[in-house]
Write an enzyme that holds these catalytic residues in place. Structure first.
Site, PDB file in Angstrom:
ATOM      1  N   GLN A 159       0.913  -1.240  -0.052  1.00  0.00           N
ATOM      2  CA  GLN A 159      -0.009   0.193  -0.035  1.00  0.00           C
ATOM      3  C   GLN A 159       0.897   1.067   0.117  1.00  0.00           C
ATOM      4  O   GLN A 159       1.591   1.508   0.848  1.00  0.00           O
ATOM      5  CB  GLN A 159      -0.956   0.002   1.197  1.00  0.00           C
ATOM      6  CG  GLN A 159      -1.817   1.261   1.231  1.00  0.00           C
ATOM      7  CD  GLN A 159      -2.525   1.290   2.460  1.00  0.00           C
ATOM      8  OE1 GLN A 159      -2.218   1.440   3.626  1.00  0.00           O
ATOM      9  NE2 GLN A 159      -3.864   1.133   2.548  1.00  0.00           N
TER      10      GLN A 159
ATOM     11  N   ARG B 207      -7.182   2.229  -2.407  1.00  0.00           N
ATOM     12  CA  ARG B 207      -8.083   2.529  -1.187  1.00  0.00           C
ATOM     13  C   ARG B 207      -8.594   3.684  -0.869  1.00  0.00           C
ATOM     14  O   ARG B 207      -7.686   4.559  -0.869  1.00  0.00           O
ATOM     15  CB  ARG B 207      -7.456   1.836   0.133  1.00  0.00           C
ATOM     16  CG  ARG B 207      -8.433   1.508   1.199  1.00  0.00           C
ATOM     17  CD  ARG B 207      -7.720   0.870   2.388  1.00  0.00           C
ATOM     18  NE  ARG B 207      -8.751   0.479   3.481  1.00  0.00           N
ATOM     19  CZ  ARG B 207      -8.489  -0.029   4.640  1.00  0.00           C
ATOM     20  NH1 ARG B 207      -7.428   0.337   5.108  1.00  0.00           N
ATOM     21  NH2 ARG B 207      -9.456  -0.547   5.261  1.00  0.00           N
TER      22      ARG B 207
ATOM     23  N   TYR C  68      -4.888  11.137   4.428  1.00  0.00           N
ATOM     24  CA  TYR C  68      -3.587  11.344   3.887  1.00  0.00           C
ATOM     25  C   TYR C  68      -3.841  12.144   2.646  1.00  0.00           C
ATOM     26  O   TYR C  68      -4.693  12.763   2.190  1.00  0.00           O
ATOM     27  CB  TYR C  68      -3.024  10.014   3.523  1.00  0.00           C
ATOM     28  CG  TYR C  68      -3.112   9.166   4.742  1.00  0.00           C
ATOM     29  CD1 TYR C  68      -2.540   9.711   5.973  1.00  0.00           C
ATOM     30  CD2 TYR C  68      -3.610   8.021   5.078  1.00  0.00           C
ATOM     31  CE1 TYR C  68      -2.284   8.892   7.159  1.00  0.00           C
ATOM     32  CE2 TYR C  68      -3.514   7.267   5.950  1.00  0.00           C
ATOM     33  CZ  TYR C  68      -2.717   7.715   7.162  1.00  0.00           C
ATOM     34  OH  TYR C  68      -2.762   6.808   8.434  1.00  0.00           O
TER      35      TYR C  68
ATOM     36  N   CYS D 209      -2.572  -7.661  19.877  1.00  0.00           N
ATOM     37  CA  CYS D 209      -3.862  -8.193  19.802  1.00  0.00           C
ATOM     38  C   CYS D 209      -4.223  -8.712  21.470  1.00  0.00           C
ATOM     39  O   CYS D 209      -3.362  -9.434  21.971  1.00  0.00           O
ATOM     40  CB  CYS D 209      -4.025  -9.244  19.156  1.00  0.00           C
ATOM     41  SG  CYS D 209      -5.545 -10.065  19.041  1.00  0.00           S
TER      42      CYS D 209
ATOM     43  N   GLY E  20      -8.677  -7.402   8.853  1.00  0.00           N
ATOM     44  CA  GLY E  20      -7.599  -7.105   9.654  1.00  0.00           C
ATOM     45  C   GLY E  20      -7.384  -7.529  10.996  1.00  0.00           C
ATOM     46  O   GLY E  20      -6.869  -8.295  11.512  1.00  0.00           O
TER      47      GLY E  20
ATOM     48  N   GLU F 237     -10.830 -25.339  38.930  1.00  0.00           N
ATOM     49  CA  GLU F 237     -11.842 -24.126  38.687  1.00  0.00           C
ATOM     50  C   GLU F 237     -12.661 -24.320  40.019  1.00  0.00           C
ATOM     51  O   GLU F 237     -13.279 -25.306  40.227  1.00  0.00           O
ATOM     52  CB  GLU F 237     -12.609 -24.131  37.519  1.00  0.00           C
ATOM     53  CG  GLU F 237     -13.716 -23.119  37.694  1.00  0.00           C
ATOM     54  CD  GLU F 237     -13.541 -21.582  38.004  1.00  0.00           C
ATOM     55  OE1 GLU F 237     -14.082 -21.201  38.788  1.00  0.00           O
ATOM     56  OE2 GLU F 237     -12.342 -21.067  37.614  1.00  0.00           O
TER      57      GLU F 237
END
Length: 746
Positions: free
Chosen positions: A141, A284, A236, A425, A383, A475
């Site tokens: 990109q 894009r 941008y 993440c 993504g 547990e």
């Protein structure tokens, strides 16, 4: 049969049909499941083509800024491993996000990837070769930051733009929602920056931008990269020319949509001429600008798409942007929180062009398959989903959709970039750490006791079992899930990761012992080599005068009430009928199903109409939104200057905005709380005493780490790893990260 009789019969039959379908799936052998899944995702998994580029399926890894490049913009081991992992996982195309065509000129991020010089070609070629080894294609990109080119500001260069930006109508809430430490980090570069200067592009400046993109595209082709994408969105350089909110020129580059698109169209033509007719080129761009009534419209976008196709583009990648002064822009625009948020725009654009359309926007695989079949789009970019599970495409192709690690849409990934960190993440601790956190094969098999069945404990047990260790998971309650099970009632996506972890644990040879408290004595009797303590934090009631009153609930009270456990401790705060209802719910399994609790709570909750929540961090803010959606009038009192600590910044933007929309009062810098007879008294930021009526008070503060069990295990001579909230409140992201590190250490 009358309509209402028919509806009742449907409502009676539907649950039985669902159960039969579930049993049919579970009883079907793996080969048949594979065939069924291939049929379900037939269109999504079918080959595709752009220009002459053959693609193995319709799933692309989205271009995302990662901040994983080396400081000079080159590709090092970390960035290469990050991209290659997505190729290994089965994506048809991996797109390098925001690769600077003029680096350092025009670069906007710390550690941004670059393609501005021939010296970058060898590393790009090595990456392309590795991507190809795994059957995927590589796209780069091409990016120029324009008005937000931070390196230009820092180095004293004027920033490229159509014109100096017009004054904003207001300053928005972008800064107001940031925590003080986030503000300090975000504005740190500005401390060494001089006055920002602007470079409204003249004819030479326009030619310079065009030349940068054309030269970068040639380098990509030379490096063996399969395609280039021009980044024409998100504020941008091309976006600011396209947007009437920014572009106020009166020459050939301003005014009409044709004029505003002129820089982009000239660049497309130059890139096409530079790389030839057979090399795939697409863009894009913003199909809409949200939260502003004077920006790009869908009609503008359709017109630009048609011009871009005529200029030589091979595909259109649809996105969106908005007013950057408002935090909600960042979960409304390109990383939308709305399921299928851009599909309608993509369909409108596809109807106007004859080239493929690529669409992002929180599209689940089953939806993507349907939209492709309906002709609304041709490819989907994922993504966040491929950060959570890079192997999603392969798992779908193998007939194992239930094995896909789900994204919980918490925006930890994007928030990290705002905080000048690199991509990561919450549910996949390997993302962004592919070279540092890979599991190591142990020298010998160990016996490991995991105490606590929340996300951290389950994640650790899963990884340990995969490494060949014998794992006993204890547990104390009758179900796995921990505090995340309670949290998923207020924030539904959390349930997805809880359910996935349960399935992962059940699929492995892990000795799961429910209703079992781990003790040093038990550990010794089992002959364990090491212990992981993941028992969560302590949520004690802080010393607030009046907190003993019968309409005041602590965090543990709310957890017990919602999950239907330890209900006798609530005897003085709830009616016998309420406790009986929750006990029945627990017995029937209703309280273990957060979707049913969310649905039922819209009709009934044992809480008053006016609720005051003391504590406005993650738990308090999520509860406020949840209760306000169910008709409660909610006031949040927070001691610090900001609400939402513990919530990743971009999701906090959204949560605060939603609370405002729901009428939640968010009062910060409040102190000296006292609870009276259906009242809460506090002192505000000006030192004034104020009193609120409260039918119910929830104290959502006082959570701390609790290493009591870990210390007892250590005192018994055991090797102990304390993870998750027991070692400090870190929520799901902290629990999953700690589990990975502990597993690696063992």
């Amino acid at each position: 049969m009358c309509y209402f009789q028919l509806r009742r019969r449907q409502n009676h039959v539907r649950p039985h049909c669902n159960k039969l379908l579930q049993r049919l799936w579970e009883s079907t052998d793996a080969k048949a499941q594979h065939v069924m899944t291939k049929r379900i995702f037939r269109h999504l998994l079918s080959p595709g083509r752009i220009n002459r580029l053959e693609l193995r399926n319709r799933i692309f890894f989205s271009p995302m800024g990662s901040n994983l490049a080396e400081e000079d913009g080159s590709i090092g081991d970390r960035l290469r491993a990050y991209y290659v992992e997505r190729a290994k996982g089965g994506a048809a195309l991996v797109t390098m996000g925001s690769v600077s065509v003029g680096f350092p000129e025009g670069a906007s991020n710390w550690r941004q990837e670059a393609i501005s010089d021939d010296r970058f070609i060898p590393a790009l070629k090595r990456l392309a070769d590795e991507i190809h080894e795994h059957g995927a294609k590589l796209c780069v990109q091409l990016h120029h930051g324009g008005l937000v080119a931070m390196t230009d500001m820092l180095d004293g260069r004027p920033v490229a733009c159509p014109n100096p930006p017009p004054a904003a109508k207001d300053s928005g809430d972008f800064v107001a929602v940031m925590l003080p430490e986030e503000q300090a980090k975000f504005f740190e570069p500005y401390a060494t920056m001089g006055e920002i200067r602007y470079n409204p592009l003249d004819a030479a400046g326009v030619d310079h931008i065009i030349d940068l993109f054309a030269a970068a595209a040639v380098r990509a082709k030379v490096a063996g990269i399969d395609a280039v994408e021009l980044h024409a969105g998100h504020g941008y350089i091309f976006s600011t020319f396209l947007s009437p909110a920014y572009n106020q020129r009166s020459d050939e580059f301003g005014g009409s949509v044709e004029n505003r698109a002129r820089l982009l169209i000239k660049t497309i033509r130059a890139v096409r001429a530079a790389v030839g007719p057979d090399y795939p080129v697409w863009m894009r761009f913003d199909s809409q600008e949200f939260l502003m009534d004077y920006g790009i419209t869908l009609d503008d976008a359709v017109a630009v798409a048609k011009m871009a196709e005529e200029a030589g583009l091979d595909a259109i990648h649809v996105s969106a942007h908005g007013d950057g002064n408002y935090g909600a822009t960042y979960s409304t625009g390109h990383a939308t929180h709305i399921r299928n948020g851009f599909v309608a725009n993509a369909a409108a654009i596809k109807a106007a062009v004859s080239i493929p359309v690529i669409c992002p926007g929180r599209i689940e695989p089953e939806d993507a398959d349907r939209f492709i079949a309906e002709g609304k789009l041709d490819f989907v970019t994922m993504g966040r989903k491929l950060l959570a599970d890079p192997h999603l495409p392969n798992k779908l192709a193998a007939g194992r959709p239930q094995d896909v690690r789900p994204c919980v849409y918490c925006y930890t990934c994007i928030s990290a970039i705002f905080n000048s960190s690199h991509i990561m993440c919450a549910v996949n601790p390997l993302t962004g750490f592919e070279t540092e956190r890979q599991p190591q094969q142990p020298d010998h098999r160990k016996v490991v006791l995991v105490a606590g069945g929340g996300p951290g404990g389950m994640s650790a047990a899963r990884s340990l079992a995969d490494n060949g260790h014998k794992v006993i998971l204890c547990e104390a309650t009758n179900r796995l899930g921990g505090t995340a099970q309670f949290a998923s009632v207020a924030y539904a996506p959390n349930q997805r990761i809880v359910d996935w972890l349960r399935r992962e644990v059940a699929a492995r040879p892990i000795d799961v012992r429910l209703n079992t408290r781990a003790t040093p004595e038990l550990a010794r009797s089992l002959g364990v080599d090491e212990v992981i303590v993941a028992t969560g934090g302590r949520r004690a009631m802080p010393p607030i005068p009046g907190s003993e009153r019968d309409f005041v609930f602590s965090g543990d009270d709310m957890r017990n009430l919602v999950l239907g456990q330890n209900l006798d401790s609530l005897a003085g705060k709830t009616s016998a009928a309420t406790r009986l209802a929750m006990k029945v719910g627990r017995f029937t399994g209703v309280t273990g199903r957060s979707a049913m609790l969310r649905l039922g709570s819209k009709a009934w909750m044992p809480l008053g109409k006016q609720v005051v929540i003391i504590g406005g961090e993650l738990v308090g803010l999520e509860l406020a939104e949840f209760l306000a959606e169910r008709g409660r009038k909610v006031t949040v009192l927070e001691e610090s200057s900001r609400v939402g600590k513990g919530i990743p910044l971009v999701r906090r933007f959204r949560a605060v905005d939603d609370c405002h929309e729901l009428g939640v009062a968010l009062l910060t810098e409040a102190s000296d709380f006292r609870i009276g007879d259906r009242t809460v008294t506090y002192r505000n930021a000006h030192g004034q005493q104020r009193t609120l009526h409260a039918d119910t008070v929830i104290v959502a503060k006082g959570a701390t780490g609790d290493e009591t069990l870990a210390e007892a295990m250590r005192d018994a001579g055991l090797i102990v790893h304390a993870i998750g909230d027991c070692s400090g409140i870190g929520y799901i992201e902290g629990a999953m990260r700690d589990a990975a590190l502990a597993t690696q250490a063992i």
